[in-house]
Structure formats: C-alpha cells, structure tokens
Write a protein that holds these residues in place. Structure first.
Motif, PDB file in Angstrom:
ATOM      1  N   HIS A 264      35.353  25.864  26.598  1.00  0.00           N
ATOM      2  CA  HIS A 264      36.253  26.881  27.125  1.00  0.00           C
ATOM      3  C   HIS A 264      37.449  26.270  27.848  1.00  0.00           C
ATOM      4  CE1 HIS A 264      37.312  30.972  27.843  1.00  0.00           C
ATOM      5  NE2 HIS A 264      37.450  30.750  29.142  1.00  0.00           N
TER       6      HIS A 264
ATOM      7  N   CYS B  71      40.130  26.376  25.451  1.00  0.00           N
ATOM      8  CA  CYS B  71      40.673  27.735  25.313  1.00  0.00           C
ATOM      9  C   CYS B  71      41.730  27.996  26.381  1.00  0.00           C
ATOM     10  CB  CYS B  71      39.561  28.779  25.449  1.00  0.00           C
ATOM     11  SG  CYS B  71      38.454  28.908  24.055  1.00  0.00           S
TER      12      CYS B  71
ATOM     13  N   ALA C 239      45.709  28.542  25.816  1.00  0.00           N
ATOM     14  CA  ALA C 239      46.277  29.833  26.223  1.00  0.00           C
ATOM     15  C   ALA C 239      47.475  29.641  27.141  1.00  0.00           C
ATOM     16  CB  ALA C 239      45.209  30.680  26.906  1.00  0.00           C
TER      17      ALA C 239
ATOM     18  N   TRP D 251      41.486  34.387  31.473  1.00  0.00           N
ATOM     19  CA  TRP D 251      40.929  33.410  30.537  1.00  0.00           C
ATOM     20  C   TRP D 251      39.770  32.610  31.120  1.00  0.00           C
ATOM     21  CZ3 TRP D 251      40.814  32.500  25.584  1.00  0.00           C
ATOM     22  CH2 TRP D 251      41.788  33.063  24.763  1.00  0.00           C
TER      23      TRP D 251
ATOM     24  N   HIS E  59      35.425  34.620  28.144  1.00  0.00           N
ATOM     25  CA  HIS E  59      35.776  35.544  27.072  1.00  0.00           C
ATOM     26  C   HIS E  59      35.252  36.948  27.366  1.00  0.00           C
ATOM     27  CE1 HIS E  59      37.628  32.797  24.227  1.00  0.00           C
ATOM     28  NE2 HIS E  59      36.728  31.904  24.580  1.00  0.00           N
TER      29      HIS E  59
ATOM     30  N   THR F  74      43.947  35.556  21.534  1.00  0.00           N
ATOM     31  CA  THR F  74      43.531  34.280  20.946  1.00  0.00           C
ATOM     32  C   THR F  74      44.488  33.763  19.876  1.00  0.00           C
ATOM     33  OG1 THR F  74      42.139  35.405  19.299  1.00  0.00           O
ATOM     34  CG2 THR F  74      41.092  34.772  21.384  1.00  0.00           C
ATOM     35  N   ASP F  75      45.491  34.550  19.510  1.00  0.00           N
ATOM     36  CA  ASP F  75      46.438  34.109  18.478  1.00  0.00           C
ATOM     37  C   ASP F  75      47.827  34.650  18.806  1.00  0.00           C
ATOM     38  OD1 ASP F  75      47.635  33.089  16.252  1.00  0.00           O
ATOM     39  OD2 ASP F  75      46.593  34.361  14.813  1.00  0.00           O
TER      40      ASP F  75
ATOM     41  N   GLU G 233      34.764  39.429  21.494  1.00  0.00           N
ATOM     42  CA  GLU G 233      35.270  38.556  20.441  1.00  0.00           C
ATOM     43  C   GLU G 233      36.367  39.266  19.651  1.00  0.00           C
ATOM     44  OE1 GLU G 233      33.822  35.974  16.533  1.00  0.00           O
ATOM     45  OE2 GLU G 233      32.356  37.054  17.743  1.00  0.00           O
TER      46      GLU G 233
END
Length: 205
Positions: A50, A53, A57, A84, A87, A137-138, A157
């Motif tokens: 994470h 992640c 981010a 963040w 999740h 996430t994108d 998710e």
C-alpha cells in the motif's frame, strides 16, 4: 475519472457539509486504530504494497495539478493522503478528526473544500451508498466507474468493468433516456471476508 460510478471527470459541488455526522468506526473508538491521522489499515489482499499505492497517488496528484495550474496545497495533500491510507471508503467526519492532527484549527468547511477540489481534479470518488470517499486508482484515464464494496471490512475495489458499463450505456441509449447521475456499486464480501463466513450445511438428499 468520475467521483461516482458512471459520471465524467467534471464534478459539481459537494453541497453543504451535512455529511459531518459522527460515524467513527467501533474499532477506532475502542483504540484498535491509532488516531495518528495517517495510520494505514491492513489490506485484505495478500502481499499488497500500500505504500506504493500512496506514492503513486500523490505523484499523480502533483502531476495533474501542475498540468492544470492549480494549487496542491498542504491541506489538500493531507486530505488525499488520509483518503489513501487504505482502500476503505472514508467519511468526511473521519477526515476532519484525522486532519486535526495535522491542522488543529481544521473545520468541516476545511475538509469540504479540499474534497470538492480533489473531486474536481478527478483524484477521488464519492461512494454514494456509503456517503464516503475513496482515491481514484487511474487518474490518467477518464472512464466509467464500477465499485465492489465489502460489508465485512469496508474494502472498496474500483473495477473498470467495461462490459458492464457499456451494457448500461446501451440500455440508456436504447431507452432514449438522458441520464444525470449513475452509480454502479455492488455490496457483498471480499474473498478474505467470505472465507471467514460459516459454510452452508447441505440438507438431506
């Protein structure tokens, strides 16, 4: 990306901060989750890094804000970090309480304005069914949003699910319907929580 399933990256105002109701989790109230503002809850996905992640981010947020010529202020950055930290979807009240570790003078409007900014930049999404927020996430690609929400551990998710969103768009088009809002959210149990559920006992043949 859209703040809620199926919306475009252009977001409207969050409206009045009526969501600031005390909804702190039982675990936090009991002291199981340290109130350090950036505590990272364990991931239900085995081997999930994470830290990566969070790094990606924040890097994406800095890049997008620089490209658009908007200010990624310390408060906006910290609110994004707080979202963040896991999740899980996080509510505005929890963000306010944790932001006070960083800024003791933070008020509901402080969080409200930061959330509004982050949504406008396509950096976070609103989980409609929970009245909470998750990180995008994108960030680099605009797309429809489909969320799987675990009722056991609150893990959310984000899935591309292009086939699902294309099918929904087709139905809307065939109905000559003008949509103003879409939210594709499915509640259930993630694989880890489902594995903890007692197995159903088969009856006599």
């Amino acid at each position: 990306m859209s703040p809620t399933t199926g919306e475009s990256c252009a977001h409207g105002s969050l409206g009045p901060p009526s969501e600031f109701t005390d909804t702190r989790s039982a675990a936090a109230d009991q002291g199981d989750v340290p109130n350090d503002g950036l505590h990272r809850r364990p991931s239900p996905v085995s081997g999930h890094d994470h830290h990566d992640c969070i790094h990606r981010a924040l890097a994406s947020a800095e890049k997008r804000c620089a490209e658009r010529g908007v200010r990624f202020t310390p408060v906006r950055r910290r609110v994004l970090e707080l979202i963040w930290r896991s999740h899980e979807a996080v509510k505005a009240y929890d963000l306010l309480e944790d932001l006070k570790v960083f800024d003791p003078g933070a008020k509901p409007t402080t969080v409200y304005r930061a959330l509004d900014f982050l949504r406008e930049q396509g950096l976070i999404h609103r989980v409609e069914s929970l009245n909470a927020f998750i990180g995008c996430t994108d960030v680099e690609h605009q797309h429809e949003l489909f969320l799987l929400i675990c009722d056991g551990c609150n893990w959310v998710e984000e899935r591309q699910a292009k086939g699902v969103t294309d099918a929904v768009a087709g139905e809307i088009r065939d109905a000559n319907f003008l949509p103003r809002h879409k939210a594709l959210e499915v509640h259930g149990l993630c694989a880890r929580c489902a594995a903890k559920e007692p197995k159903a006992v088969s009856g006599p043949a």
